[in-house]
Motif scaffolding. Structure first.
Motif, PDB file in Angstrom:
ATOM      1  N   CYS A 134       0.833  -1.216   0.000  1.00 31.08           N
ATOM      2  CA  CYS A 134       0.000   0.000   0.000  1.00 31.08           C
ATOM      3  C   CYS A 134       0.866   1.264   0.000  1.00 31.08           C
ATOM      4  O   CYS A 134       1.838   1.354   0.751  1.00 31.08           O
ATOM      5  N   GLY A 135       0.494   2.200  -0.870  1.00 28.29           N
ATOM      6  CA  GLY A 135       1.203   3.487  -0.913  1.00 28.29           C
ATOM      7  C   GLY A 135       0.370   4.587  -0.287  1.00 28.29           C
ATOM      8  O   GLY A 135       0.620   5.761  -0.510  1.00 28.29           O
ATOM      9  N   TYR A 136      -0.642   4.204   0.461  1.00 28.37           N
ATOM     10  CA  TYR A 136      -1.585   5.120   1.123  1.00 28.37           C
ATOM     11  C   TYR A 136      -1.912   6.343   0.258  1.00 28.37           C
ATOM     12  O   TYR A 136      -1.672   7.465   0.635  1.00 28.37           O
ATOM     13  N   CYS A 137      -2.463   6.059  -0.951  1.00 26.32           N
ATOM     14  CA  CYS A 137      -2.747   7.140  -1.903  1.00 26.32           C
ATOM     15  C   CYS A 137      -4.189   7.611  -1.861  1.00 26.32           C
ATOM     16  O   CYS A 137      -4.496   8.700  -2.310  1.00 26.32           O
ATOM     17  N   GLY A 138      -5.114   6.759  -1.397  1.00 30.71           N
ATOM     18  CA  GLY A 138      -6.502   7.192  -1.279  1.00 30.71           C
ATOM     19  C   GLY A 138      -7.389   6.885  -2.469  1.00 30.71           C
ATOM     20  O   GLY A 138      -8.573   7.186  -2.456  1.00 30.71           O
ATOM     21  N   CYS A 139      -6.830   6.272  -3.501  1.00 31.16           N
ATOM     22  CA  CYS A 139      -7.631   5.907  -4.677  1.00 31.16           C
ATOM     23  C   CYS A 139      -8.810   5.028  -4.250  1.00 31.16           C
ATOM     24  O   CYS A 139      -9.951   5.251  -4.647  1.00 31.16           O
ATOM     25  N   CYS A 175      -7.091  -0.464  -7.103  1.00 28.83           N
ATOM     26  CA  CYS A 175      -5.801  -0.135  -6.480  1.00 28.83           C
ATOM     27  C   CYS A 175      -4.688  -0.157  -7.521  1.00 28.83           C
ATOM     28  O   CYS A 175      -4.516  -1.148  -8.228  1.00 28.83           O
ATOM     29  N   PRO A 176      -3.928   0.950  -7.632  1.00 26.76           N
ATOM     30  CA  PRO A 176      -2.884   1.021  -8.671  1.00 26.76           C
ATOM     31  C   PRO A 176      -1.774  -0.016  -8.502  1.00 26.76           C
ATOM     32  O   PRO A 176      -1.099  -0.356  -9.458  1.00 26.76           O
ATOM     33  N   VAL A 177      -1.578  -0.509  -7.276  1.00 32.03           N
ATOM     34  CA  VAL A 177      -0.461  -1.426  -7.037  1.00 32.03           C
ATOM     35  C   VAL A 177      -0.879  -2.811  -6.514  1.00 32.03           C
ATOM     36  O   VAL A 177      -0.025  -3.666  -6.293  1.00 32.03           O
ATOM     37  N   GLY A 178      -2.166  -3.030  -6.306  1.00 32.64           N
ATOM     38  CA  GLY A 178      -2.598  -4.348  -5.855  1.00 32.64           C
ATOM     39  C   GLY A 178      -2.360  -4.598  -4.382  1.00 32.64           C
ATOM     40  O   GLY A 178      -1.978  -5.699  -3.986  1.00 32.64           O
TER      41      GLY A 178
END
Lengths: 58, 398
Positions: free
Chosen positions: A9-14, A47-50
């Motif tokens: 998780c990149g904690y981006c909020g998507c 999620c952009p990164v899964g």
């Protein structure tokens, strides 16, 4: 319940923006999942990164 | 931070910062809260903005400008390149910002104008009275404080949770969230003064991939794909890695960025009793480009102006705040969102071969005014068939 792979998780909020239940909340550098999560899997899909995994959802 | 304000702004991005600055300049007692510990970080943005758009709010300053753009290019699915340049050759048409410093500058200015600023301070719930928004509960280092205000301005970005807590559905449809990933790369061969957009279902399904220069040999290399096209093994990050391995195999990635951008229609209504919603939180991102900096600042300033009038009259009801909603919809920005939404809906339905055809029609376009509107008009001019396909939409562009 939704599993958050915190190492991915990149904690981006998507995911937060698409959650129909409002069950996700980004608290600075971690994602919190509230009880009302229905495990629908929408967030896991976008999620952009899964980083998210719906255990019983689509 | 005190316990009562005229205006409480939730979120310290460009929308919130301009709202707080404008409110403070109107003499309103203003507070801006940001949940992150630092303004401007982490970046969730490709950082591009048009020159005129930026100048409407702030004089360009090398402290927060990474690169100046003189043109742009679009790459078709088959690799054909269409160059876009300004009719005034060599003139600056836009900038790639350094958002970490840009956002900080805007919040600094809000502070200078008199606004209170609180970082690592997260709104965790609205304070509601008979359905009207009266304030917010703010958590800072584990302690919760109630802050009341005449008007609450929700500028909490793509997540847009505050309005949701107030009963407004801000959920973005899956097909209209752009799932995004971006690398800040260095040591790559690029044109340092031109942005490049790559189209195609193999490259970026229902979205696009961008290279926005940040210096002579560095750039934001990023992608947005539709949420409905995203899934295991074919996520934004997978498409980005595929492109980078092919195009910049020797480049070095110095920052890893991910995020979501809404390309849906704006919220049906961006005000409620005591509440105004601005920027990404209001879903006023340009649906065609995904650009949100200008629209955020524009709605931020407008919201503060309307809030000041409403507070002066002692009436902050939904009806009293409605002029904000009406004004942005009627503005050039509001009309551009409407038009660009329809163009986006048309473009995402086109096959790669159709996109190739459109781009083959002109290898170089000189635009009188460097804008998406002018680009679309030019594309229609060189592709007369588009007039029929776009129907009423094409007619509305004349």
């Amino acid at each position: 319940m939704l599993k958050v792979h915190r190492d991915i998780c990149g904690y981006c909020g998507c995911c937060v923006s698409v959650c129909p239940e409002g069950a996700l909340e980004l608290i600075d550098a971690y994602l919190s999942v509230e009880e009302k999560c229905t495990d629908c899997g929408i967030c896991a899909k976008v999620c952009p990164v899964g980083a998210l995994e719906a255990r019983h959802g689509k | 931070m005190e316990s009562k304000y005229d205006v409480l702004v939730i979120g310290g991005g460009p929308a919130g910062a301009i709202a707080a600055k404008s409110a403070a300049e109107k003499g309103l007692k203003t507070c801006l809260v940001e949940k992150r510990p630092a303004i401007g970080a982490p970046v969730r943005c490709a950082e591009g903005i048009g020159r005129e758009a930026l100048m409407e709010f702030i004089e360009p300053d090398p402290c927060w400008i990474s690169a100046e753009m003189t043109g742009a290019a679009i790459v078709a699915p088959d690799g054909t390149l269409m160059q876009l340049s300004s009719a005034q050759a060599g003139s600056k048409v836009g900038y790639v910002l350094d958002r970490k410093f840009f956002d900080r500058e805007l919040v600094w200015r809000a502070a200078d104008a008199g606004a209170d600023i609180a970082v690592k301070s997260r709104a965790i719930a609205p304070i509601l009275e008979n359905g009207a928004v009266k304030g917010a509960k703010i958590e800072h280092l584990g302690k919760v404080t109630s802050i009341t205000a005449d008007v609450i301005i929700a500028a909490d970005g793509v997540e847009s949770k505050f309005s949701k807590w107030c009963g407004i559905d801000t959920t973005v449809p899956v097909r209209e969230i752009m799932s995004g990933a971006q690398y800040v790369m260095t040591d790559i061969e690029i044109d340092p003064h031109s942005t490049i957009f790559y189209l195609g279902n193999e490259v970026a399904p229902e979205g696009y991939l961008w290279v926005f220069p940040k210096g002579d040999r560095s750039a934001n290399v990023g992608i947005g794909i539709s949420g409905r096209k995203s899934g295991k093994g074919h996520r934004a990050i997978d498409y980005l890695n595929k492109f980078v391995e092919k195009t910049f195999p020797d480049g070095k990635t110095i920052e890893h960025i991910i995020g979501g951008v809404s390309v849906c229609r704006p919220l049906d209504c961006t005000v409620a009793d005591g509440l105004m919603i601005i920027g990404d939180a209001a879903r006023v991102v340009d649906p065609l480009t995904g650009g949100g900096i200008y629209n955020g600042m524009f709605t931020g300033r407008l919201a503060a102006e309307v809030a000041a009038e409403a507070i002066a009259r002692g009436n902050v009801s939904k009806k009293a705040l409605m002029p904000y909603d009406k004004a942005w919809r009627a503005s050039k920005m509001g009309k551009a969102i409407d038009r660009n939404y329809n163009i986006k809906e048309y473009l995402i339905k086109q096959s790669d071969s159709k996109l190739n055809d459109i781009i083959h029609s002109g290898s170089k376009l000189d635009l009188k005014e460097f804008s998406t509107l002018m680009l679309i008009k030019e594309l229609i001019r060189v592709n007369p068939k588009l007039v029929i396909e776009l129907g009423a939409l094409a007619a509305s562009l004349r």
